[in-house]
Scaffold this active site. Structure first.
Site, PDB file in Angstrom:
ATOM      1  N   CYS A 214      -0.475   6.232   9.686  1.00 29.13           N
ATOM      2  CA  CYS A 214       0.802   5.585   9.990  1.00 29.13           C
ATOM      3  C   CYS A 214       0.565   4.298  10.757  1.00 29.13           C
ATOM      4  CB  CYS A 214       1.652   6.439  10.917  1.00 29.13           C
ATOM      5  SG  CYS A 214       2.055   8.022  10.278  1.00 29.13           S
TER       6      CYS A 214
ATOM      7  N   GLU B 148       0.830  -1.192   0.000  1.00 29.41           N
ATOM      8  CA  GLU B 148       0.000   0.000   0.000  1.00 29.41           C
ATOM      9  C   GLU B 148       0.868   1.246   0.000  1.00 29.41           C
ATOM     10  OE1 GLU B 148      -3.906  -1.620   2.369  1.00 29.41           O
ATOM     11  OE2 GLU B 148      -2.188  -1.104   3.585  1.00 29.41           O
TER      12      GLU B 148
ATOM     13  N   CYS C  14       3.357   8.631   0.823  1.00 29.44           N
ATOM     14  CA  CYS C  14       4.038   7.707   1.740  1.00 29.44           C
ATOM     15  C   CYS C  14       4.161   6.364   1.024  1.00 29.44           C
ATOM     16  CB  CYS C  14       3.211   7.576   3.018  1.00 29.44           C
ATOM     17  SG  CYS C  14       3.870   6.360   4.175  1.00 29.44           S
TER      18      CYS C  14
END
Ligand code: SAH
Ligand code: SF4
Length: 348
Positions: free
Chosen positions: A336, A90, A103
């Site tokens: 996160c 991902e 990210c």
């Protein structure tokens, strides 16, 4: 089938010449790949059809594809990327005012097994290749609309970047290179859970990226409870990070995931001040983003905001610069530490 994104510039040149093309055409194709983010041969409009067809017999354009997109209510987009062998990873696009941060992941899963992180729950399956890392950036760029540009890149997705430097360093080079994607090194940050030898190798790389170190605790025994595989003393990790600053002139960020009652006590703040107070650095506090299985199995909780504020104040009183990371994309498990290894069917 091999993909064009897997070829070095030299190998692309040779493949184009083998297919009857001219050297300048390999540069045109590279421009299509990295600059325009072309994902199909027919997008490469200034490359003659017969040359494209010959190349298409031998090569795919990319190795990955987007299997699924999760859009969170705050605009954060989590992309499920399918890899050539059926695995998935991902990456997350995080719009924030003028900034848009991506990210990216570096491994399928993670071997470090931090007790609070979804990415490490099922170990690591394999390292990503250089092409698989770079393609996350290409895919994300291709999704930006309304004149948005990718302004920042954080290597903070699934995996431990320092355990895959062989693929990551050439990927970052391609992402940074003017003839590649052309992103400034100052806009690129790599986060590690702390491998001093590999951090030295990272420091030797040119150019100078930003380094973030996931410290979580100043005390070795406490840190080992949170990062059970950590075999390096905190002192060695901080020494390596400080050396990075010395070599690169880039202040290091220390990340601390805050867990209620575990590492957010006044003593924990004091220990961090004693360890880091005299160093040029910033501490980024990340209130734990819940991962249900871990909350249940290990009794982990996100601290209340007054505890986070109290912890931040204690660090500031000790002379540290402190930022608190806002939670983004949590309603789609895109925050996160919520990225996880999925089954091979590619669906969450
Ligand atoms: N493996 C690297 C980079 C990926 S993790 C590392 O650990 O640094 C990126 C950041 O997310 C790390 O600081 C990590 O500690 C943090 N993180 C992991 N799980 C989290 C969670 N559930 N909530 C908040 N932060 C988390
Ligand atoms: Fe791996 Fe980082 Fe998650 Fe720890 S926090 S398990 S090092 S991805």
């Amino acid at each position: 089938m091999q993909a064009l994104t897997e070829l070095s510039d030299r190998a692309l040149h040779d493949a184009v010449v083998d297919a009857g093309g001219k050297p300048f055409q390999s540069r045109q194709i590279a421009h299509w790949l990295w600059h325009h983010g072309a994902d199909r041969f027919d997008r490469m409009t200034n490359v003659p059809g017969p040359l494209r067809q010959k190349l298409a017999h031998r090569f795919a354009v990319r190795t990955t594809d987007v299997k699924h997109v999760d859009l969170a209510s705050d605009g954060t987009e989590k992309l499920l990327i399918g890899l050539g062998d059926g695995e998935t990873v991902e990456c997350v696009i995080i719009p924030d005012g003028e900034r848009t941060t991506l990210c990216i992941s570096t491994q399928v899963g993670c071997p470090v097994a931090c007790v609070f992180c979804a990415s490490g729950m099922n170990g690591v399956k394999r390292n990503l290749t250089t092409a698989e890392i770079v393609e996350q950036v290409l895919v994300a760029k291709g999704r930006l609309t309304d004149g948005r540009r990718l302004t920042n890149l954080v290597v903070m997705g699934m995996g431990e970047p320092m355990l895959n430097l062989d693929a990551l360093l050439p990927a970052l080079q391609r992402i940074h290179d003017q003839d590649g994607i052309g992103m400034g090194a100052r806009r690129i940050t790599v986060s590690t859970s702390g491998y001093p030898r590999q951090m030295e190798r990272f420091a030797a790389a040119d150019p100078s990226y930003n380094l973030a170190v996931s410290l979580h605790a100043a005390d070795d025994a406490l840190r080992r409870q949170l990062v059970p595989t950590a075999s390096h003393p905190v002192r060695d990790i901080v020494t390596a990070a400080h050396r990075y600053f010395g070599q690169k002139g880039r202040e290091v960020t220390y990340e601390v995931v805050l867990l209620d009652g575990r590492n957010d006590r006044p003593d924990d703040a004091e220990a961090l001040v004693a360890l880091l107070g005299a160093l040029p650095c910033t501490v980024n506090l990340i209130p734990w983003n819940p991962v249900e299985e871990l909350a249940v199995a290990r009794g982990l909780r996100r601290p209340a905001s007054h505890r986070v504020d109290g912890f931040a104040d204690a660090l500031r009183r000790g002379g540290l610069k402190v930022t608190v990371r806002r939670q983004r994309g949590a309603d789609r498990s895109a925050a996160c530490g919520q990225l996880r290894l999925r089954g091979g069917d590619g669906h969450p």
